[in-house]
Design a protein around this motif. Structure first.
Motif, PDB file in Angstrom:
ATOM      1  N   ARG A 104       7.186 -13.466  16.418  1.00 48.94           N
ATOM      2  CA  ARG A 104       8.511 -12.919  16.087  1.00 48.94           C
ATOM      3  C   ARG A 104       9.606 -13.931  16.436  1.00 48.94           C
ATOM      4  NH1 ARG A 104       9.087  -7.193  15.570  1.00 48.94           N
ATOM      5  NH2 ARG A 104       7.017  -6.297  15.437  1.00 48.94           N
ATOM      6  N   LYS A 106       7.982   0.421   9.138  1.00 45.67           N
ATOM      7  CA  LYS A 106       9.288   1.054   8.880  1.00 45.67           C
ATOM      8  C   LYS A 106      10.022   0.374   7.723  1.00 45.67           C
ATOM      9  CE  LYS A 106      10.796   0.050  12.993  1.00 45.67           C
ATOM     10  NZ  LYS A 106       9.562  -0.538  13.513  1.00 45.67           N
ATOM     11  N   SER A 107      10.111  -0.975   7.804  1.00 44.85           N
ATOM     12  CA  SER A 107      10.897  -1.692   6.793  1.00 44.85           C
ATOM     13  C   SER A 107      10.231  -1.613   5.431  1.00 44.85           C
ATOM     14  CB  SER A 107      11.083  -3.155   7.202  1.00 44.85           C
ATOM     15  OG  SER A 107      11.721  -3.226   8.456  1.00 44.85           O
ATOM     16  N   THR A 108       8.906  -1.666   5.407  1.00 39.79           N
ATOM     17  CA  THR A 108       8.182  -1.569   4.125  1.00 39.79           C
ATOM     18  C   THR A 108       8.449  -0.207   3.492  1.00 39.79           C
ATOM     19  OG1 THR A 108       6.476  -2.987   5.078  1.00 39.79           O
ATOM     20  CG2 THR A 108       5.912  -1.830   3.044  1.00 39.79           C
ATOM     21  N   ASP A 128       0.862  -1.175   0.000  1.00 39.55           N
ATOM     22  CA  ASP A 128       0.000   0.000   0.000  1.00 39.55           C
ATOM     23  C   ASP A 128       0.909   1.239   0.000  1.00 39.55           C
ATOM     24  OD1 ASP A 128      -1.926   1.892   0.577  1.00 39.55           O
ATOM     25  OD2 ASP A 128      -2.053   1.361   2.707  1.00 39.55           O
TER      26      ASP A 128
HETATM   27  N1  LIG Z   1       2.349   0.067   3.273  1.00 38.76           N
HETATM   28  C1  LIG Z   1       2.114  -1.217   3.508  1.00 38.76           C
HETATM   29  N2  LIG Z   1       1.429  -1.958   2.611  1.00 38.76           N
HETATM   30  C2  LIG Z   1       1.192  -3.280   2.838  1.00 38.76           C
HETATM   31  N3  LIG Z   1       1.593  -3.953   3.932  1.00 38.76           N
HETATM   32  C3  LIG Z   1       2.255  -3.259   4.855  1.00 38.76           C
HETATM   33  C4  LIG Z   1       2.560  -1.863   4.701  1.00 38.76           C
HETATM   34  N4  LIG Z   1       3.239  -1.456   5.794  1.00 38.76           N
HETATM   35  C5  LIG Z   1       3.369  -2.530   6.568  1.00 38.76           C
HETATM   36  N5  LIG Z   1       2.785  -3.611   6.031  1.00 38.76           N
HETATM   37  C6  LIG Z   1       2.757  -4.979   6.592  1.00 38.76           C
HETATM   38  O1  LIG Z   1       2.750  -4.892   8.019  1.00 38.76           O
HETATM   39  C7  LIG Z   1       3.727  -5.756   8.582  1.00 38.76           C
HETATM   40  C8  LIG Z   1       4.757  -4.947   9.352  1.00 38.76           C
HETATM   41  O2  LIG Z   1       5.450  -4.113   8.436  1.00 38.76           O
HETATM   42  P1  LIG Z   1       6.988  -3.816   8.536  1.00 38.76           P
HETATM   43  O3  LIG Z   1       7.754  -5.058   8.713  1.00 38.76           O
HETATM   44  O4  LIG Z   1       7.346  -2.921   7.408  1.00 38.76           O
HETATM   45  O5  LIG Z   1       6.999  -2.992   9.902  1.00 38.76           O
HETATM   46  P2  LIG Z   1       8.230  -2.583  10.812  1.00 38.76           P
HETATM   47  O6  LIG Z   1       7.877  -1.304  11.445  1.00 38.76           O
HETATM   48  O7  LIG Z   1       9.483  -2.654  10.040  1.00 38.76           O
HETATM   49  O8  LIG Z   1       8.183  -3.762  11.902  1.00 38.76           O
HETATM   50  P3  LIG Z   1       9.338  -4.205  12.919  1.00 38.76           P
HETATM   51  O9  LIG Z   1       9.233  -3.268  14.069  1.00 38.76           O
HETATM   52  O10 LIG Z   1       8.962  -5.599  13.251  1.00 38.76           O
HETATM   53  O11 LIG Z   1      10.646  -4.087  12.205  1.00 38.76           O
HETATM   54  C9  LIG Z   1       4.320  -6.553   7.428  1.00 38.76           C
HETATM   55  O12 LIG Z   1       3.634  -7.769   7.338  1.00 38.76           O
HETATM   56  C10 LIG Z   1       4.060  -5.693   6.213  1.00 38.76           C
HETATM   57  O13 LIG Z   1       3.904  -6.455   5.061  1.00 38.76           O
END
Ligand SMILES: Nc1ncnc2c1ncn2[C@@H]1O[C@H](COP(=O)(O)OP(=O)(O)OP(=O)(O)O)[C@@H](O)[C@H]1O
Ligand SMILES: [Mg+2]
Length: 290
Positions: A190, A29-31, A2
């Motif tokens: 996790r 964050k990672s996305t 998204d």
């Molecule tokens: N913009 C987006 N579109 C679709 N899915 C998303 C989006 N943002 C996050 N997600 C989904 O939500 C979940 C968490 O996203 P992500 O890993 O990017 O978060 P994070 O903040 O890096 O988490 P962490 O703190 O575990 O590192 C994943 O399954 C990801 O696919």
């Protein structure tokens, strides 16, 4: 994925230096960091991605941090080209903030010395001021001097960090909303996916005997069964990880389960702070390191 309008309105051609992506666990964050890296790769060629999460990283086994300028796709990442990795020794930054902060500075510097101009730094979700999260992020900001902080938050949870920064000119703060598709995972899932990542990493591992009489052991050769260790080159970057299987004090030898094929470049062994169950690959902490 998204893609939010706030993401699309970013002009990658004006981004320089280190771009820090912060937010609580599971906010996306990672996305976002991967999206930003993809856009930057199209507009500039000296870009690197720093996977700074020793818990759920995509670019290396847990307990490490990795920087690369290679393409990051959906398929599992294979080390190739310019990749540097440091050892945190644990899957959690709590109790291991020094190796996280020092490692991030070393990785950014290694990339910059290789000509990288823009670094996207994907950080961990440790932002809770009561667990040292605010100080951890401030330490990174003061050390790395990022040009932009991308702050992804739901409901003011980053305010303890952002409030003072918004009154300072030391960096630009860009606030980002959380995508409705972002999902936070609970601790058991996790832990299970971390075990899965370790299992994949050690899938083709073999037992190798290493003599520690010929090399440095940090902090000291107090090996224990199933301890996770890193084998490092003379610059202190990770060549590979190992799990202690046998210790022979008299001959100063240790048997490690490791996928590392050549032991030639090993300069030192860094002891980790977790033990890994060699059947399930679940990790268990044994000590903290400040
Ligand atoms: N913009 C987006 N579109 C679709 N899915 C998303 C989006 N943002 C996050 N997600 C989904 O939500 C979940 C968490 O996203 P992500 O890993 O990017 O978060 P994070 O903040 O890096 O988490 P962490 O703190 O575990 O590192 C994943 O399954 C990801 O696919
Ligand atoms: Mg993440």
């Amino acid at each position: 994925m998204d893609i939010l309008p706030e993401w699309e309105s970013i002009d990658p051609t004006r981004l320089r230096g280190t771009l820090l992506v912060v937010g609580a666990s599971g906010v996306g964050k990672s996305t976002f960091a991967r999206y930003l890296y993809g856009r930057l790769q199209k507009s500039a060629d000296r870009v690197a991605y720093l996977d700074g999460d020793p818990g759920q990283g995509r670019l290396g086994p847990p307990a490490t941090m990795t920087i690369t300028s290679e393409r990051i796709g959906e398929e599992p990442f294979q080390d190739q080209g310019a990749v540097w990795r440091t050892f945190v020794g644990s899957s959690s930054p709590a109790g291991h903030m020094l190796p996280v902060v020092v490692g991030s500075a070393r990785l950014v510097r290694a990339a910059q010395e290789a000509g990288i101009e823009v670094v996207v730094y994907d950080t961990t979700g440790l932002i809770d001021p009561n667990r040292g999260g605010t100080y951890l992020k401030l330490a990174k900001i003061n050390l790395l001097r990022p040009s932009i902080l991308f702050a992804i938050q739901r409901d003011g949870e980053l305010d303890p960090l952002l409030s003072p920064l918004l009154g300072s000119r030391r960096l630009e703060v860009v606030k980002m909303p959380v995508s409705p598709s972002a999902k936070n995972r609970d601790l058991p899932s996790r832990r299970a996916s971390r075990a899965e990542q370790f299992a994949q990493y050690f899938a083709d591992a073999e037992a190798k005997i290493l003599s520690w009489a010929d090399m440095a052991v940090f902090p000291s050769p107090e090996f224990r069964l199933n301890l996770l260790v890193a084998m490092e080159d003379s610059d202190g970057y990770v060549l590979g990880l190992g799990i202690v299987q046998q210790i022979t004090e008299t001959s100063r030898e240790v048997t490690l389960l490791t996928p590392l094929s050549s032991l030639e470049k090993i300069d030192s062994i860094q002891l980790g702070d977790v033990v890994l169950d060699p059947r399930t690959f679940f990790d268990q902490p044994v000590r903290a390191r400040g």
